[in-house]
Design an enzyme around this catalytic site. Structure first.
Site, PDB file in Angstrom:
ATOM      1  N   VAL A  62       4.158  51.687  40.050  1.00  0.00           N
ATOM      2  CA  VAL A  62       5.509  51.427  39.088  1.00  0.00           C
ATOM      3  C   VAL A  62       5.232  49.582  39.886  1.00  0.00           C
ATOM      4  O   VAL A  62       5.032  48.932  40.445  1.00  0.00           O
ATOM      5  CB  VAL A  62       6.885  51.015  40.922  1.00  0.00           C
ATOM      6  CG1 VAL A  62       8.170  51.010  39.705  1.00  0.00           C
ATOM      7  CG2 VAL A  62       6.837  53.079  40.669  1.00  0.00           C
ATOM      8  N   CYS A  63       6.240  49.209  38.109  1.00  0.00           N
ATOM      9  CA  CYS A  63       6.574  47.719  38.058  1.00  0.00           C
ATOM     10  C   CYS A  63       7.993  47.444  37.943  1.00  0.00           C
ATOM     11  O   CYS A  63       8.174  48.470  37.464  1.00  0.00           O
ATOM     12  CB  CYS A  63       5.614  47.150  37.485  1.00  0.00           C
ATOM     13  SG  CYS A  63       5.111  46.957  35.687  1.00  0.00           S
ATOM     14  N   LYS A  64       7.984  46.859  36.419  1.00  0.00           N
ATOM     15  CA  LYS A  64       9.393  46.630  36.406  1.00  0.00           C
ATOM     16  C   LYS A  64       9.777  47.135  35.214  1.00  0.00           C
ATOM     17  O   LYS A  64      10.285  47.631  34.807  1.00  0.00           O
ATOM     18  CB  LYS A  64       9.799  44.493  36.287  1.00  0.00           C
ATOM     19  CG  LYS A  64      10.819  44.241  35.370  1.00  0.00           C
ATOM     20  CD  LYS A  64      11.343  43.324  35.171  1.00  0.00           C
ATOM     21  CE  LYS A  64      12.783  42.464  34.450  1.00  0.00           C
ATOM     22  NZ  LYS A  64      12.509  41.461  34.657  1.00  0.00           N
ATOM     23  N   GLY A  66       6.469  48.823  33.704  1.00  0.00           N
ATOM     24  CA  GLY A  66       5.326  49.394  33.555  1.00  0.00           C
ATOM     25  C   GLY A  66       3.618  49.227  32.809  1.00  0.00           C
ATOM     26  O   GLY A  66       2.734  49.834  33.093  1.00  0.00           O
ATOM     27  N   MET A  90      11.115  49.813  37.040  1.00  0.00           N
ATOM     28  CA  MET A  90      12.620  50.298  37.266  1.00  0.00           C
ATOM     29  C   MET A  90      13.317  49.772  36.115  1.00  0.00           C
ATOM     30  O   MET A  90      14.441  49.612  36.821  1.00  0.00           O
ATOM     31  CB  MET A  90      11.674  49.153  38.571  1.00  0.00           C
ATOM     32  CG  MET A  90      10.965  48.818  39.522  1.00  0.00           C
ATOM     33  SD  MET A  90      11.910  50.692  40.284  1.00  0.00           S
ATOM     34  CE  MET A  90      12.741  49.738  41.201  1.00  0.00           C
TER      35      MET A  90
END
Length: 100
Positions: A62-64, A66, A90
């Protein structure tokens, strides 16, 4: 690399599935909340922290948005790990958050 939607992730969280989520965002980003149960390993630390991970488990990255999580996932896959990238990161996730 496999991908997963945020709706699929929320369904797994709601079902209390045993998930291994790695959040690769930076410290200032995770201050705004993380997916419950996620482990925070900033992207730049993935190579040195990879030996701490278990190759028999699947990791949801997961990141902000993708992109960074896809990069981390590609690296981990090249090292023999099973990974799934969270589509939209996210920014697309509207489930519960926990704050550390």
């Amino acid at each position: 690399m496999k991908t997963m939607t945020t709706d699929e992730l929320i369904d797994l969280l709601d079902a209390n599935e045993d998930l291994n989520i790695i959040d690769v965002r930076e410290d200032f980003e995770v201050e705004h909340g993380m997916i419950p149960g996620a482990i925070h390993i900033p992207l730049g630390f993935i190579p040195e922290r990879a030996p701490e991970l278990d190759k028999s488990k699947e990791y949801i990255m997961v990141c902000k948005g993708g992109v960074r999580s896809a990069n981390a996932g590609e690296y981990l896959e090249s090292q023999g790990f099973k990974v799934v990238n969270l589509e939209g990161g996210m920014m697309a996730y509207d489930g519960e958050l926990e704050f550390k």
